[in-house]
Each structure stands twice: as structure tokens, then as C-alpha cells.
Motif scaffolding. Structure first.
Motif, PDB file in Angstrom:
ATOM      1  N   LEU A  40       7.240  17.763 -23.309  1.00  0.00           N
ATOM      2  CA  LEU A  40       7.631  18.204 -21.974  1.00  0.00           C
ATOM      3  C   LEU A  40       7.040  17.282 -20.914  1.00  0.00           C
ATOM      4  O   LEU A  40       7.708  16.940 -19.926  1.00  0.00           O
ATOM      5  N   CYS A  41       5.791  16.869 -21.121  1.00  0.00           N
ATOM      6  CA  CYS A  41       5.167  15.922 -20.197  1.00  0.00           C
ATOM      7  C   CYS A  41       5.872  14.565 -20.265  1.00  0.00           C
ATOM      8  O   CYS A  41       6.123  13.923 -19.237  1.00  0.00           O
ATOM      9  N   GLU A  42       6.180  14.130 -21.488  1.00  0.00           N
ATOM     10  CA  GLU A  42       6.863  12.846 -21.653  1.00  0.00           C
ATOM     11  C   GLU A  42       8.234  12.858 -20.981  1.00  0.00           C
ATOM     12  O   GLU A  42       8.687  11.837 -20.427  1.00  0.00           O
ATOM     13  N   ALA A  43       8.892  14.005 -21.012  1.00  0.00           N
ATOM     14  CA  ALA A  43      10.202  14.132 -20.366  1.00  0.00           C
ATOM     15  C   ALA A  43      10.092  14.152 -18.846  1.00  0.00           C
ATOM     16  O   ALA A  43      11.099  14.002 -18.152  1.00  0.00           O
ATOM     17  N   GLY A  44       8.877  14.368 -18.336  1.00  0.00           N
ATOM     18  CA  GLY A  44       8.678  14.384 -16.891  1.00  0.00           C
ATOM     19  C   GLY A  44       8.698  15.761 -16.274  1.00  0.00           C
ATOM     20  O   GLY A  44       8.647  15.887 -15.042  1.00  0.00           O
ATOM     21  N   GLY A  45       8.744  16.818 -17.117  1.00  0.00           N
ATOM     22  CA  GLY A  45       8.831  18.172 -16.587  1.00  0.00           C
ATOM     23  C   GLY A  45       7.507  18.867 -16.396  1.00  0.00           C
ATOM     24  O   GLY A  45       7.458  19.962 -15.823  1.00  0.00           O
ATOM     25  N   ALA A  46       6.423  18.252 -16.861  1.00  0.00           N
ATOM     26  CA  ALA A  46       5.106  18.884 -16.754  1.00  0.00           C
ATOM     27  C   ALA A  46       4.026  17.823 -16.599  1.00  0.00           C
ATOM     28  O   ALA A  46       4.205  16.664 -17.003  1.00  0.00           O
ATOM     29  N   LYS A  47       2.912  18.234 -16.030  1.00  0.00           N
ATOM     30  CA  LYS A  47       1.736  17.391 -15.895  1.00  0.00           C
ATOM     31  C   LYS A  47       0.517  18.181 -16.341  1.00  0.00           C
ATOM     32  O   LYS A  47       0.429  19.389 -16.091  1.00  0.00           O
ATOM     33  N   LEU A  48      -0.414  17.512 -16.994  1.00  0.00           N
ATOM     34  CA  LEU A  48      -1.679  18.118 -17.394  1.00  0.00           C
ATOM     35  C   LEU A  48      -2.786  17.585 -16.496  1.00  0.00           C
ATOM     36  O   LEU A  48      -2.846  16.373 -16.234  1.00  0.00           O
ATOM     37  N   VAL A  49      -3.651  18.476 -16.044  1.00  0.00           N
ATOM     38  CA  VAL A  49      -4.749  18.094 -15.150  1.00  0.00           C
ATOM     39  C   VAL A  49      -6.065  18.558 -15.754  1.00  0.00           C
ATOM     40  O   VAL A  49      -6.134  19.585 -16.423  1.00  0.00           O
ATOM     41  N   ALA A  50      -7.120  17.796 -15.495  1.00  0.00           N
ATOM     42  CA  ALA A  50      -8.415  18.072 -16.125  1.00  0.00           C
ATOM     43  C   ALA A  50      -9.275  19.034 -15.319  1.00  0.00           C
ATOM     44  O   ALA A  50     -10.173  19.666 -15.880  1.00  0.00           O
ATOM     45  N   ASN A  51      -9.018  19.150 -14.015  1.00  0.00           N
ATOM     46  CA  ASN A  51      -9.885  19.969 -13.175  1.00  0.00           C
ATOM     47  C   ASN A  51      -9.135  20.370 -11.909  1.00  0.00           C
ATOM     48  O   ASN A  51      -7.971  19.999 -11.708  1.00  0.00           O
ATOM     49  N   GLU A  52      -9.814  21.107 -11.043  1.00  0.00           N
ATOM     50  CA  GLU A  52      -9.130  21.615  -9.854  1.00  0.00           C
ATOM     51  C   GLU A  52      -8.826  20.509  -8.849  1.00  0.00           C
ATOM     52  O   GLU A  52      -7.859  20.622  -8.081  1.00  0.00           O
ATOM     53  N   THR A  53      -9.596  19.417  -8.863  1.00  0.00           N
ATOM     54  CA  THR A  53      -9.288  18.292  -7.981  1.00  0.00           C
ATOM     55  C   THR A  53      -7.946  17.673  -8.353  1.00  0.00           C
ATOM     56  O   THR A  53      -7.102  17.397  -7.491  1.00  0.00           O
ATOM     57  N   GLU A  54      -7.733  17.469  -9.653  1.00  0.00           N
ATOM     58  CA  GLU A  54      -6.460  16.923 -10.105  1.00  0.00           C
ATOM     59  C   GLU A  54      -5.326  17.923  -9.903  1.00  0.00           C
ATOM     60  O   GLU A  54      -4.190  17.535  -9.608  1.00  0.00           O
ATOM     61  N   LEU A  55      -5.626  19.210 -10.053  1.00  0.00           N
ATOM     62  CA  LEU A  55      -4.611  20.236  -9.820  1.00  0.00           C
ATOM     63  C   LEU A  55      -4.151  20.186  -8.361  1.00  0.00           C
ATOM     64  O   LEU A  55      -2.941  20.224  -8.076  1.00  0.00           O
ATOM     65  N   TYR A  56      -5.098  20.094  -7.444  1.00  0.00           N
ATOM     66  CA  TYR A  56      -4.760  20.009  -6.016  1.00  0.00           C
ATOM     67  C   TYR A  56      -3.880  18.792  -5.743  1.00  0.00           C
ATOM     68  O   TYR A  56      -2.845  18.893  -5.055  1.00  0.00           O
ATOM     69  N   ALA A  57      -4.255  17.646  -6.297  1.00  0.00           N
ATOM     70  CA  ALA A  57      -3.512  16.409  -6.027  1.00  0.00           C
ATOM     71  C   ALA A  57      -2.082  16.492  -6.557  1.00  0.00           C
ATOM     72  O   ALA A  57      -1.132  16.060  -5.891  1.00  0.00           O
ATOM     73  N   GLN A  58      -1.924  17.057  -7.760  1.00  0.00           N
ATOM     74  CA  GLN A  58      -0.591  17.144  -8.356  1.00  0.00           C
ATOM     75  C   GLN A  58       0.303  18.104  -7.568  1.00  0.00           C
ATOM     76  O   GLN A  58       1.466  17.794  -7.278  1.00  0.00           O
ATOM     77  N   LEU A  59      -0.223  19.264  -7.227  1.00  0.00           N
ATOM     78  CA  LEU A  59       0.569  20.235  -6.475  1.00  0.00           C
ATOM     79  C   LEU A  59       0.935  19.689  -5.098  1.00  0.00           C
ATOM     80  O   LEU A  59       2.075  19.852  -4.636  1.00  0.00           O
ATOM     81  N   LEU A  60      -0.014  19.050  -4.437  1.00  0.00           N
ATOM     82  CA  LEU A  60       0.244  18.510  -3.110  1.00  0.00           C
ATOM     83  C   LEU A  60       1.340  17.446  -3.166  1.00  0.00           C
ATOM     84  O   LEU A  60       2.227  17.400  -2.295  1.00  0.00           O
ATOM     85  N   MET A  61       1.294  16.592  -4.202  1.00  0.00           N
ATOM     86  CA  MET A  61       2.317  15.564  -4.335  1.00  0.00           C
ATOM     87  C   MET A  61       3.695  16.184  -4.467  1.00  0.00           C
ATOM     88  O   MET A  61       4.645  15.783  -3.792  1.00  0.00           O
ATOM     89  N   TRP A  62       3.834  17.192  -5.340  1.00  0.00           N
ATOM     90  CA  TRP A  62       5.134  17.837  -5.519  1.00  0.00           C
ATOM     91  C   TRP A  62       5.584  18.566  -4.257  1.00  0.00           C
ATOM     92  O   TRP A  62       6.763  18.561  -3.913  1.00  0.00           O
ATOM     93  N   LEU A  63       4.644  19.212  -3.579  1.00  0.00           N
ATOM     94  CA  LEU A  63       5.003  19.981  -2.395  1.00  0.00           C
ATOM     95  C   LEU A  63       5.370  19.091  -1.206  1.00  0.00           C
ATOM     96  O   LEU A  63       6.154  19.496  -0.347  1.00  0.00           O
ATOM     97  N   GLN A  64       4.815  17.891  -1.163  1.00  0.00           N
ATOM     98  CA  GLN A  64       5.090  17.007  -0.035  1.00  0.00           C
ATOM     99  C   GLN A  64       6.238  16.038  -0.294  1.00  0.00           C
ATOM    100  O   GLN A  64       6.755  15.441   0.648  1.00  0.00           O
ATOM    101  N   HIS A  65       6.610  15.843  -1.548  1.00  0.00           N
ATOM    102  CA  HIS A  65       7.672  14.906  -1.893  1.00  0.00           C
ATOM    103  C   HIS A  65       8.772  15.658  -2.641  1.00  0.00           C
ATOM    104  O   HIS A  65       8.718  15.810  -3.862  1.00  0.00           O
TER     105      HIS A  65
END
Length: 420
Positions: free
Chosen positions: A360-385
Motif C-alpha cells: 500500500l505504501c509502495e502504491a502511494g496510498g499510505a505513509k509510515l511515520v516513526a513519531n509524532e513529529t513525522e506524523l505532523y509533517a505528513q498530515l500537514l503536507m497532505w492538508l496543504q497540498h
């Protein structure tokens, strides 16, 4: 001899089983109800097809199979067993009076004999990975075909079962057919001693989820109530230790996106009150779904403390976090979110779904994050773009649709075993 020793140990431990139920009933009173069913006593009787699903996740996954069994074998009663009260509630909610239901007895010969003597199944279907030596032996002794459906075995499970050696091999010898989710799962069963001619790869039935008619419209109606332009983040199946991280990430996101709405859905009902308190203490206006409180324009958090509405939350969301993954639990099923075309983010602890997350990640439908800092960055990217958010959502939905078909394979196995 090995099963005799196992049985003796089970009988010795049986008082502890009751104590464990009473202990768990402190948080959920349903655990101290219907205890007799766990020892094979009860009112369910009559010849049937028997399907066992441990808890909520397995029961929901089995829904397409249950519906097909009801359709193709209307002359047979269908018995669905679970081991947890939440699983029991899910059976009643999804299927009502169309199926019979009771708890699976403990793996004690006497308890199993009481149930089997009453229900006399023509077939037992066990969802995913439940390897019970006495249950499987009892079915073999009574010539009851046994199908292990949507069967999965992680490397960690293989190592654990391998310690039991011959007992596991003897138990798997009593299985009529193992319908594995994937090639790696099939290989793991062969490693434990399953007969190769009894192992087939059917795929994962969780891809055959059918979105109930009208649910997308219901989700859109909720969005209209909340504010059609508001982005909605659903944090699904959260575990202890994750909710605090979710709320900290939410607070940071609200600094950039002040109209962001968060839906927090704890995995276990016994945590509903604690999570509701955390949300209230966050100083963001919050409401609990179960109270029916009016949704206000300034509401920032909804606590999804009602059972059976996870699909509705996905239908109303912009993107999803799947819990049990920022803590070392093993993750939960991302496919329900993917079915609605939601981009999925999860922690790195997803070993329980090692066959789903990597592709699912390879297909581009999901991302794995190691901590809340990475979670924030991933969500913000999707929400802003929005374009990248849409690409990820389309990728998730395409991945979901491309992997369907396990249900037809399972039904072929059922038809074959019903003729034995």
C-alpha cells in the motif's frame, strides 16, 4: 501424549480463565456475563454451518463471507462465535436474527463436546489464525470439515508456534483446508507442518469489503453539518499512549489550519471515558458521539465512542491515521479507509499487517511515520497540498480494488468441503 499434557494444563488453568474474565469486567461488565457459554453450556442448538471470528476485526472481515453463506446455503442455520463481548455486539449489530451466536468455549474437551453435541456443524470455518488443538481434534473425530479462512501467520507467530513443535503439526493435520491470505502466509503454515496439498492461496478477504449503500451520502451529510469546507482528520483505532500524541499533533496543525476537525475513535470501549477526558482537558471544544450532544460551529474534536460507526467516520473524513502503530501493538487494518479513497498514515509498528502496508505504501496510498513529529509533517503536507492528497487517496482506492477476489476463492473452498 502432547495433546493430553496440553489438555491437563488447560484444565489446571481454567480457574484463572474465570478470574481473568472477572478482572476484565471491571472495565467492561459484559465480561462477567454469559460465562456458562465459555464452558459449552447454552441454548444454541441444531445443525449448522459454524463460523468463528475472534473479535470485532475478524467479524467485520468475515461479513462478506457471512452474507454469501446466508445467500448460497439458505437451508442451513449459520452459527457465528466470538470470544469477546465487543465481537458479540458486532455479530448482533451486523447480522441480527439472521445468524445464531454464542461465545466459543474454552479449548477443553468437555466444553467443546457440550457445544458440538448440540450444534452438530456440517462445516467449521475459522477466521485468520486460531489454532486450538482440542477444537481441531474434536472436529476430526466427528468428521467435521474445517476451513482456516483468510489464514495468516507472521514470522513472530511462526517462531511462537514452532516452540510447540509436534503439537502444532498434529493440530494442523486436522485441518481440511487452509486458505491463506498470501504466499508468505502459506509458506509459514508449511513451515509448521501443514500438508502442502491442503494449503491454497486465496488472497485477503478484507479487500472484499462492500461499502453499504448510502454510507457515502451519510458521510457527506455529516460534512455539511460540520462545515463542508472543513478538513476532517480521523484517528482510528487508537491505543493507550497514542491519544496524547494525536492531541499534540492536532494542536500544532490547528495553528496552521484553525478549522481542522479531529475525530478520535479509541479501539476499545473501556477506554472511551479516559479518551473523552483527555480531549476535554485539551481545551479544544469536544463532543462525545454517544451523548448525542449538539455539534457547534466551534467544535474541534469528536470522540467516536459509539460502536459500529467506523465506516461512517471514514465516509466523512479527509484523511486517516490508523492506530495501534505509534505504540508497539502491531497496527490495524487500513483497507476500510482505503475503500473510501482516504490517504492513510500509520506508525511503523504494523507487523500484524505486514502483507498490506508495504504494498500500500509502495502504491502511494499510505505513509509510515516513526513519531509524532513525522506524523505532523505528513498530515500537514497532505492538508496543504490538495493535489498530493488526492493522488494518495486515488492510489489507496486503486490498490484496494485491484486486490479483490478472495471471497470467490473462499466460497469455492466452502463448496468443496460441504460435499465431503
Amino acid at each position: 501424549m502432547r495433546r493430553s499434557l496440553y489438555t491437563a494444563l488447560m484444565y489446571l488453568l481454567s480457574p484463572l480463565f474465570i478470574l481473568r474474565l472477572l478482572w476484565r469486567s471491571r472495565a467492561n461488565s459484559a465480561y462477567r456475563q454469559r460465562i456458562a457459554e465459555r464452558f459449552g453450556f447454552g441454548t444454541v442448538s441444531g445443525s449448522c454451518i459454524w463460523l468463528h471470528a475472534v473479535s470485532v476485526g475478524e467479524t467485520i472481515a468475515a461479513r462478506p463471507l457471512v452474507e454469501r453463506l446466508l445467500k448460497e446455503f439458505p437451508q442451513h442455520t449459520l452459527l457465528v462465535t466470538t470470544t469477546t463481548p465487543t465481537g458479540s455486539d458486532t455479530v448482533k449489530r451486523l447480522f441480527g436474527e439472521r445468524v445464531k451466536h454464542c461465545y466459543l468455549p474454552y479449548d477443553l474437551p468437555g466444553s467443546l463436546a457440550r457445544l458440538l453435541g448440540r450444534v452438530q456443524p456440517t462445516l467449521l470455518v475459522v477466521m485468520e489464525t486460531e489454532i486450538w488443538p482440542n477444537l481441531y481434534a474434536a472436529c476430526a473425530q466427528r468428521n467435521i470439515p474445517l476451513l482456516l479462512a483468510n489464514a495468516r501467520l507472521s514470522e513472530r507467530s511462526v517462531r511462537g508456534y514452532a516452540r510447540l513443535g509436534q503439537l502444532v503439526r498434529e493440530t494442523l493435520a486436522n485441518v481440511s483446508l487452509i486458505a491463506a491470505r498470501g504466499g508468505q502466509d502459506a509458506f509459514h503454515f508449511l513451515q509448521l507442518g501443514a500438508y502442502s496439498e491442503r494449503v491454497v492461496v486465496c488472497g485477503n478477504i478484507k479487500f472484499d469489503l462492500q461499502v453499504p449503500a448510502g454510507l457515502v451520502e451519510q458521510g457527506q451529510q455529516l460534512r455539511q453539518q460540520w462545515g463542508a469546507s472543513r478538513p476532517v482528520w480521523v484517528a482510528a483505532s487508537t491505543h493507550q499512549g497514542e491519544d496524547e500524541m494525536i492531541l499534540r499533533v492536532f494542536a500544532r496543525l490547528r495553528e496552521v489550519l484553525p478549522d481542522l476537525l479531529l475525530i478520535v475513535v479509541p479501539r476499545h470501549p473501556e477506554r472511551f471515558d479516559a479518551v473523552a477526558r483527555l480531549c476535554a482537558d485539551s481545551h479544544f471544544p469536544s463532543v462525545r458521539r454517544s451523548t448525542g450532544s449538539a455539534f457547534a460551529a466551534d467544535t474541534a474534536i469528536i470522540v467516536g465512542d459509539s460502536m459500529g460507526e467506523m465506516l461512517l467516520w471514514y465516509a466523512s473524513a479527509t484523511l486517516a491515521f490508523i492506530g495501534g502503530s505509534l505504540v508497539a501493538h502491531g497496527g490495524h487494518n487500513p483497507l476500510e479507509a482505503a475503500a473510501f479513497g482516504l490517504p492513510v498514515v500509520s506508525g511503523v509498528h504494523v507487523h500484524n499487517f505486514a502483507d498490506i502496508f508495504p504494498p500500500l505504501c509502495e502504491a502511494g496510498g499510505a505513509k509510515l511515520v516513526a513519531n509524532e513529529t513525522e506524523l505532523y509533517a505528513q498530515l500537514l503536507m497532505w492538508l496543504q497540498h490538495n493535489n498530493r492528497h488526492q493522488q494518495a487517496g486515488v492510489a489507496a482506492h486503486t490498490f484496494f480494488e485491484k486486490n479483490q477476489g478472495a471471497l470467490d476463492c473462499l466460497m469455492q473452498s466452502v463448496r468443496y468441503l460441504m460435499k465431503l
